[in-house]
Write a protein that holds these residues in place. Structure first.
Motif, PDB file in Angstrom:
ATOM      1  N   PRO A  66       0.789  -0.964   0.095  1.00 31.02           N
ATOM      2  CA  PRO A  66      -0.001  -0.080   0.130  1.00 31.02           C
ATOM      3  C   PRO A  66       0.856   1.065   0.083  1.00 31.02           C
ATOM      4  O   PRO A  66       0.417   2.265  -0.499  1.00 31.02           O
ATOM      5  CB  PRO A  66      -0.854   0.004   1.305  1.00 31.02           C
ATOM      6  N   THR A  69       1.955   1.867  -3.511  1.00 27.50           N
ATOM      7  CA  THR A  69       0.779   2.474  -4.354  1.00 27.50           C
ATOM      8  C   THR A  69       0.700   3.933  -4.086  1.00 27.50           C
ATOM      9  O   THR A  69       0.525   4.879  -4.726  1.00 27.50           O
ATOM     10  CB  THR A  69      -0.563   1.741  -3.889  1.00 27.50           C
ATOM     11  N   TYR A  86      -6.505  -0.872  -5.120  1.00 30.09           N
ATOM     12  CA  TYR A  86      -5.251  -1.564  -5.112  1.00 30.09           C
ATOM     13  C   TYR A  86      -4.708  -1.914  -3.524  1.00 30.09           C
ATOM     14  O   TYR A  86      -4.536  -3.088  -3.375  1.00 30.09           O
ATOM     15  CB  TYR A  86      -4.165  -0.689  -5.759  1.00 30.09           C
ATOM     16  N   VAL A  87      -5.059  -0.938  -2.583  1.00 33.95           N
ATOM     17  CA  VAL A  87      -4.986  -1.097  -1.382  1.00 33.95           C
ATOM     18  C   VAL A  87      -5.553  -2.223  -0.711  1.00 33.95           C
ATOM     19  O   VAL A  87      -5.275  -3.035  -0.086  1.00 33.95           O
ATOM     20  CB  VAL A  87      -5.104   0.166  -0.417  1.00 33.95           C
ATOM     21  N   GLN A  90      -4.104  -5.442  -2.055  1.00 35.20           N
ATOM     22  CA  GLN A  90      -3.216  -5.965  -1.294  1.00 35.20           C
ATOM     23  C   GLN A  90      -3.380  -6.557   0.303  1.00 35.20           C
ATOM     24  O   GLN A  90      -2.869  -7.475   0.836  1.00 35.20           O
ATOM     25  CB  GLN A  90      -2.132  -4.789  -1.265  1.00 35.20           C
ATOM     26  N   ASN A 176       6.137  -2.304   4.543  1.00 27.90           N
ATOM     27  CA  ASN A 176       4.822  -2.385   3.736  1.00 27.90           C
ATOM     28  C   ASN A 176       3.491  -2.631   4.895  1.00 27.90           C
ATOM     29  O   ASN A 176       3.829  -3.845   5.548  1.00 27.90           O
ATOM     30  CB  ASN A 176       5.090  -3.893   3.095  1.00 27.90           C
ATOM     31  N   ALA A 178       0.515  -3.976   4.338  1.00 23.63           N
ATOM     32  CA  ALA A 178      -0.182  -5.068   4.263  1.00 23.63           C
ATOM     33  C   ALA A 178       0.723  -6.098   5.053  1.00 23.63           C
ATOM     34  O   ALA A 178       0.224  -7.272   5.669  1.00 23.63           O
ATOM     35  CB  ALA A 178      -0.378  -5.373   2.864  1.00 23.63           C
TER      36      ALA A 178
END
Length: 221
Positions: A66, A69, A86-87, A90, A176, A178
């Motif tokens: 994320p 992104t 996208y987030v 992920q 990251n 995620a």
């Protein structure tokens, strides 16, 4: 031909799941067997990132993060309307990957969760710095003549491995959100969870600002 959003999101779900399976999976395997060592876990993260960039980069960009992104959006390289999808993809992929790792973990395992070693403040600073370095490398090697090719993927994955090797013992070297939130969710280990969101996002945004300064043209003599 531009790929559909559905294809891109599928690639992000798959890519982030694989990142967790082999990255945090390596941490869990090492926790049980001590066969890999810290260096082996760091190498596993670098290798899986390289493979994901090479295999999924042409589909979704292989963000699998994320913070990356958000960084691409802030740099004007990614449309705002795709940031939240996208987030979400992920995060879903990370949970699926962490759930897969849980199948081989022993009871009570943290599932490769990222934890501060010497306090929240130090870990926040380290995560911000590591994420800044990673995002800056990504921005620099994915522009102009270096936008495509194996060397860009190698530079990014080497950065991940290097930063995991050095920063891992201090903060977990997440970089990251995620990657950190999924193990925390499934293991129940939430120590300092918020810093693994704030640090990577702040570091990515700082890298965008510094990259813009590096791109400024010198005034004509």
């Amino acid at each position: 031909m531009q790929l559909s959003l559905r294809q891109c999101l599928l690639a992000e779900v798959l890519g982030t799941a694989i990142l967790l399976i082999f990255g945090t999976g390596a941490a869990v395997v090492n926790e049980q067997t001590h066969a890999l060592g810290h260096g082996g876990v760091a190498t596993a993260f670098g290798l899986v990132v390289f493979l994901l960039i090479q295999s999924l980069g042409d589909t979704s960009g292989a963000h699998i993060n994320p913070a990356v992104t958000v960084g691409f959006w802030a740099a004007g390289r990614f449309p705002a309307r795709r940031v939240l999808p996208y987030v979400a993809a992920q995060l879903l992929g990370a949970v699926l990957g962490s759930a897969s790792v849980k199948l081989i973990a022993t009871p009570g395992s943290s599932l490769g969760a990222t934890l501060p070693a010497h306090g929240i403040g130090q870990a926040l600073g380290i995560e911000t710095f590591l994420s800044f370095g990673l995002m800056l490398v990504i921005l620099r090697v994915t522009s102009g003549s270096k936008e495509a090719g194996m060397l860009a993927g190698l530079a990014i994955s080497a950065t991940v491995a290097l930063e995991a090797l050095v920063g891992g013992p201090l903060s977990g070297a997440s970089m990251n959100p995620a990657r950190s939130l999924a193990p925390a969710l499934l293991s129940g280990v939430w120590t300092g969870w918020w810093l693994y969101i704030v640090g990577p996002v702040a570091g990515a945004l700082l890298a965008v600002a510094v990259n813009k300064l590096l791109q400024l043209k010198a005034p004509a003599a």
